[in-house]
Motif scaffolding. Structure first.
Motif, short mmCIF file in Angstrom:
data_model
loop_
_atom_site.label_atom_id
_atom_site.label_comp_id
_atom_site.label_asym_id
_atom_site.label_seq_id
_atom_site.Cartn_x
_atom_site.Cartn_y
_atom_site.Cartn_z
N VAL A 126 0.84 -1.20 0.00
CA VAL A 126 0.00 0.00 0.00
C VAL A 126 0.87 1.25 0.00
O VAL A 126 2.07 1.20 0.34
CB VAL A 126 -0.98 0.02 1.20
N SER A 127 0.28 2.36 -0.33
CA SER A 127 0.97 3.64 -0.29
C SER A 127 1.47 3.88 1.14
O SER A 127 0.75 3.66 2.11
CB SER A 127 0.00 4.75 -0.71
N GLY A 128 2.71 4.30 1.26
CA GLY A 128 3.28 4.56 2.57
C GLY A 128 3.99 3.38 3.20
O GLY A 128 4.51 3.47 4.31
N SER A 129 4.06 2.25 2.49
CA SER A 129 4.70 1.06 3.05
C SER A 129 6.22 1.06 2.90
O SER A 129 6.90 0.23 3.50
CB SER A 129 4.11 -0.22 2.43
N GLY A 130 6.76 1.97 2.10
CA GLY A 130 8.21 2.09 1.97
C GLY A 130 8.77 1.67 0.63
O GLY A 130 9.99 1.53 0.48
N LEU A 135 17.38 -1.32 -3.23
CA LEU A 135 17.45 -2.65 -3.80
C LEU A 135 18.04 -2.61 -5.22
O LEU A 135 18.90 -3.42 -5.57
CB LEU A 135 16.06 -3.28 -3.81
N ALA A 136 17.60 -1.64 -6.01
CA ALA A 136 18.11 -1.51 -7.37
C ALA A 136 19.62 -1.23 -7.36
O ALA A 136 20.36 -1.84 -8.14
CB ALA A 136 17.36 -0.39 -8.10
N ARG A 137 20.08 -0.35 -6.48
CA ARG A 137 21.52 -0.07 -6.38
C ARG A 137 22.29 -1.33 -5.99
O ARG A 137 23.34 -1.64 -6.55
CB ARG A 137 21.80 1.04 -5.37
N ILE A 181 8.29 -12.59 -1.51
CA ILE A 181 9.16 -12.42 -0.36
C ILE A 181 8.46 -11.41 0.54
O ILE A 181 8.13 -10.30 0.11
CB ILE A 181 10.54 -11.91 -0.80
N LEU A 182 8.17 -11.80 1.77
CA LEU A 182 7.42 -10.96 2.70
C LEU A 182 8.38 -10.11 3.52
O LEU A 182 9.32 -10.63 4.14
CB LEU A 182 6.56 -11.83 3.61
N LEU A 183 8.12 -8.81 3.57
CA LEU A 183 8.98 -7.87 4.28
C LEU A 183 8.13 -7.03 5.24
O LEU A 183 7.28 -6.26 4.80
CB LEU A 183 9.71 -6.96 3.28
N ASP A 184 8.36 -7.19 6.53
CA ASP A 184 7.61 -6.49 7.57
C ASP A 184 8.20 -5.10 7.76
O ASP A 184 9.37 -4.95 8.14
CB ASP A 184 7.68 -7.29 8.87
N ILE A 185 7.39 -4.07 7.53
CA ILE A 185 7.89 -2.70 7.52
C ILE A 185 8.25 -2.15 8.89
O ILE A 185 8.75 -1.04 8.99
CB ILE A 185 6.90 -1.74 6.82
N ARG A 186 8.06 -2.92 9.95
CA ARG A 186 8.54 -2.46 11.26
C ARG A 186 10.06 -2.39 11.29
O ARG A 186 10.64 -1.68 12.10
CB ARG A 186 8.05 -3.37 12.38
N GLU A 187 10.69 -3.15 10.40
CA GLU A 187 12.15 -3.16 10.36
C GLU A 187 12.66 -1.92 9.62
O GLU A 187 12.00 -1.41 8.71
CB GLU A 187 12.65 -4.41 9.64
N PRO A 188 13.86 -1.45 9.98
CA PRO A 188 14.44 -0.29 9.26
C PRO A 188 14.79 -0.67 7.82
O PRO A 188 15.00 -1.86 7.51
CB PRO A 188 15.68 0.07 10.07
N GLU A 235 17.47 -0.64 6.05
CA GLU A 235 18.69 -1.43 5.84
C GLU A 235 18.43 -2.91 6.14
O GLU A 235 18.93 -3.79 5.44
CB GLU A 235 19.83 -0.90 6.71
N ALA A 236 17.65 -3.19 7.18
CA ALA A 236 17.31 -4.58 7.52
C ALA A 236 16.40 -5.17 6.45
O ALA A 236 16.54 -6.34 6.08
CB ALA A 236 16.65 -4.65 8.89
N LEU A 237 15.47 -4.37 5.94
CA LEU A 237 14.58 -4.85 4.87
C LEU A 237 15.39 -5.18 3.62
O LEU A 237 15.13 -6.17 2.94
CB LEU A 237 13.51 -3.81 4.55
N LEU A 238 16.39 -4.35 3.32
CA LEU A 238 17.24 -4.62 2.17
C LEU A 238 17.97 -5.95 2.35
O LEU A 238 18.00 -6.77 1.42
CB LEU A 238 18.24 -3.49 1.96
N ARG A 239 18.54 -6.19 3.52
CA ARG A 239 19.22 -7.46 3.77
C ARG A 239 18.27 -8.64 3.61
O ARG A 239 18.61 -9.65 3.00
CB ARG A 239 19.85 -7.47 5.17
N ARG A 240 17.03 -8.51 4.14
CA ARG A 240 16.05 -9.59 4.00
C ARG A 240 15.66 -9.82 2.54
O ARG A 240 15.50 -10.95 2.09
CB ARG A 240 14.80 -9.29 4.83
#
Length: 173
Positions: A10-14, A22-24, A142-149, A151-156
């Motif tokens: 959704v809008s605002g999810s990051g 991710l692209a970089r 791939i499920l990514l929980d937005i509570r994480e910062p 950088e952590a989401l990128l690693r996941r």
């Protein structure tokens, strides 16, 4: 082998934050679906009017065409809230991989209200969540929980992309 990725939620999810990161990391081009909306769609959203499927089909077609045309692949940040929208993108982009940014509506609403000037007003958040059809297990998102910062989401995200593809009926998260 090319990598074609859809970062959805959704809008605002990051999506617009994580997508360029991710692209970089993958040395791929990035596109934000917001940049593909025709002026009429933007005007509707600014006025607080949710888009219809008829508004979305040409928009999704242009996104799919852009991603399919990238020789090395690419990353697209797009809400892709309904399965039908993701299916339409998969028709244009065989092998499309999904990454789903999901989280608590209250957190997303707080993020939305902190984005002054964005054409998607916080008042449309209810329609976003009403429209959202989370990816089914067979979509292999791939499920990514937005509570994480971020950088952590990128690693996941990178770990999920390196991992084995899920078997039919399984998601990753």
């Amino acid at each position: 082998m090319s990598e074609r990725l859809l970062l959805m939620g959704v809008s605002g999810s990051g999506k617009s934050t994580l997508g360029p990161m991710l692209a970089r990391a993958l040395s791929l081009p990035f596109a934000d679906a917001d940049d593909f909306h025709p002026p009429a769609n933007i005007a509707k959203m600014r006025a607080g009017t949710p888009l219809t499927d008829e508004d979305r089909w040409p928009w999704l077609a242009s996104l799919g065409a852009w991603l399919a045309a990238q020789p090395a692949g690419g990353v697209v940040a797009c809400s892709a809230l309904r399965r039908a929208y993701r299916d339409r993108l998969r028709e244009a982009v065989p092998g499309l991989r999904l990454l789903f940014l999901h989280g608590d509506p209250a957190l997303i609403a707080a993020r939305q209200s902190a984005r002054p000037g964005h054409f998607m007003p916080p008042g449309l958040m209810a329609s976003q969540f009403a429209t959202l059809e989370p990816p089914a297990p067979e979509e292999g998102a791939i499920l990514l929980d937005i509570r994480e910062p971020p950088e952590a989401l990128l690693r996941r995200a990178l770990a999920g992309l390196r991992g084995p593809a899920p078997a039919a009926g399984e998601g990753r998260g």
